[in-house]
Write an enzyme that holds these catalytic residues in place. Structure first.
Site, PDB file in Angstrom:
ATOM      1  N   ARG A   1       0.736  -1.291  -0.039  1.00  0.00           N
ATOM      2  CA  ARG A   1      -0.041   0.007  -0.146  1.00  0.00           C
ATOM      3  C   ARG A   1       0.844   1.402   0.005  1.00  0.00           C
ATOM      4  NH1 ARG A   1      -3.312   1.739   5.337  1.00  0.00           N
ATOM      5  NH2 ARG A   1      -5.175   2.630   4.391  1.00  0.00           N
TER       6      ARG A   1
ATOM      7  N   SER B   1      -7.390   6.329   0.794  1.00  0.00           N
ATOM      8  CA  SER B   1      -6.869   4.822   0.737  1.00  0.00           C
ATOM      9  C   SER B   1      -7.982   4.147   1.846  1.00  0.00           C
ATOM     10  CB  SER B   1      -5.439   4.684   1.038  1.00  0.00           C
ATOM     11  OG  SER B   1      -5.252   3.280   1.030  1.00  0.00           O
ATOM     12  N   SER B   2      -8.801   3.385   1.247  1.00  0.00           N
ATOM     13  CA  SER B   2      -9.722   2.566   2.364  1.00  0.00           C
ATOM     14  C   SER B   2      -8.918   1.684   3.060  1.00  0.00           C
ATOM     15  CB  SER B   2     -10.877   1.854   1.433  1.00  0.00           C
ATOM     16  OG  SER B   2     -11.160   2.589   0.298  1.00  0.00           O
ATOM     17  N   MET B   3      -9.499   1.261   4.294  1.00  0.00           N
ATOM     18  CA  MET B   3      -9.053   0.372   5.345  1.00  0.00           C
ATOM     19  C   MET B   3      -8.630  -1.096   4.718  1.00  0.00           C
ATOM     20  SD  MET B   3     -11.147  -0.476   8.590  1.00  0.00           S
ATOM     21  CE  MET B   3     -10.457  -1.003  10.055  1.00  0.00           C
TER      22      MET B   3
END
Ligand SMILES: C[S@@+](CC[C@H](N)C(=O)[O-])C[C@H]1O[C@@H](n2cnc3c(N)ncnc32)[C@H](O)[C@@H]1O
Length: 370
Positions: A14, A76-78
């Site tokens: 990520r 940025s999603s979990m």
């Protein structure tokens, strides 16, 4: 995470898709805090590797500086949610996927690692975000197509797709998405009503005749909404001008705050009530000194209602005004939900056709609302 996604998780960090200045969400306080890679690279890496959502843009890019802006507009999603949604998407080798909401492009990169860059297209409404996503993908070596445009329209020039995944929330799912997904394909989309922020991911299977897409909700989620479908708090003073409370109908209810408001963002009660009470927005105000007002606004007329929960009283006071009695509708919806065994979002489903949306409980024949 389903095991088939583990290689992508290992290979596509990520952190390769995050900007130097970012605002991780502090789960304890509910706040977003700035973290700058140049100032504190270790803290930056620690947050990048943690299971929290990270805001990457505020106020559609109008905000500058390190302090958080007013509302987040890209993130940025979990990671746990990213992988849960990828598992729900159930992709197979060789399939083609359209993602709506490129954001950092990490999710698109995971998909491209699994399916090949030429099988993935991602769309982003914000030009700056789209360009940053494109750069990150090229740097990483997964140069998939990033389309700068309104994902509501889909991407007809690249259709048909086997899978469509939205990483922003919608209230109205365009039939164009059904048309652009192959029969037997899946559309995974966070969806909620106008009632409030509660939403869940709908997993819609496109029918063989291509005329509908239908399926259960898989899990409660909390996404930022598609730009044109954001929640706008109704203008309170236009509904309740000074003195309007004097003419309202006053009553009381035995429904408690805990029952009605649920516990936390992911409680099913709000989602369920929203499926029953149509064209209404509600706002649960913050509790102060043991008093919590919850306000309801009609979206097709100026009906309004307020229920005031107080820690020191068994019954809450209700004020209602206008052609609709909005609290009565909300209370009836709550009691319906309780009488049906307090179903979680997974027992509800959605069908999308060219004529609109139908919601149901347990079975597409058990219709709640069209
Ligand atoms: C939660 S972020 C997406 C996270 C992203 N998938 C990732 O991996 O980082 C939601 C994104 O949806 C975008 N968005 C909002 N409305 C859109 C629209 N109409 N079409 C395409 N993208 C949209 C936002 O600008 C934002 O970047």
């Amino acid at each position: 995470m389903s095991p088939d996604w583990a290689p992508a998780f290992d290979a596509v960090p990520r952190s390769d898709f995050l900007p130097d200045l970012m605002w991780p969400h502090d789960m304890a306080t509910g706040r977003s805090v700035p973290v700058d890679k140049a100032r504190d690279p270790q803290a930056w890496q620690r947050h990048a590797d943690s299971n929290v959502p990270i805001v990457t843009q505020w106020d559609d890019g109008a905000h500058a500086g390190t302090t958080p802006g007013t509302s987040f507009s890209s993130s940025s999603s979990m990671p746990s949610l990213v992988f849960s949604m990828l598992a729900d998407l159930d992709v197979r080798d060789g399939q083609r996927v359209l993602e709506i909401g490129t954001g950092t492009a990490w999710n698109a990169a995971l998909l491209a690692h699994r399916l090949g860059a030429r099988n993935v297209v991602t769309m982003e409404v914000d030009g700056v975000v789209a360009a940053a996503g494109r750069n990150a993908l090229e740097r990483f070596g997964l140069p998939l197509e990033v389309v700068h445009g309104d994902g509501f329209l889909g991407c007809p020039e690249r259709a048909p797709f086997d899978r469509m995944i939205a990483t922003c929330g919608l209230r109205t799912i365009p039939f164009a998405w059904v048309e652009q997904t192959a029969p037997g394909g899946l559309i995974l989309v966070p969806w909620g009503t106008h009632y409030g922020p509660a939403e869940a991911t709908a997993r819609l299977l496109v029918a063989e005749d291509g005329r509908s897409a239908s399926g259960f909700f898989t899990r409660p989620v909390a996404f930022m909404r598609m730009r044109a479908q954001r929640f706008v708090r109704p203008p309170h003073d236009a509904y309740v001008p000074t003195g309007a409370g004097d003419d309202a109908d006053v009553s009381s209810t035995t429904v408690t705050e805990g029952e009605f408001c649920g516990t936390g963002t992911f409680a099913a009660v709000e989602f369920a009530i929203g499926l029953r009470v149509r064209d209404v927005s509600h706002v649960a105000d913050r509790k102060r000194d043991g008093v919590r007002p919850v306000l309801f606004y009609g979206l097709t007329d100026r009906s309004w209602a307020v229920v005031v929960f107080r820690d020191d009283r068994k019954e809450a006071t209700v004020y209602q005004s206008g052609p609709r009695h909005l609290w009565d509708e909300a209370e009836a919806a709550y009691r319906w939900w309780a009488d049906n065994g307090r179903p979680g979002v997974e027992r509800f489903g959605l069908t999308v056709t060219a004529d609109g949306h139908t919601t149901w409980l347990d079975d597409p024949g058990n219709v709640l609302a069209r």
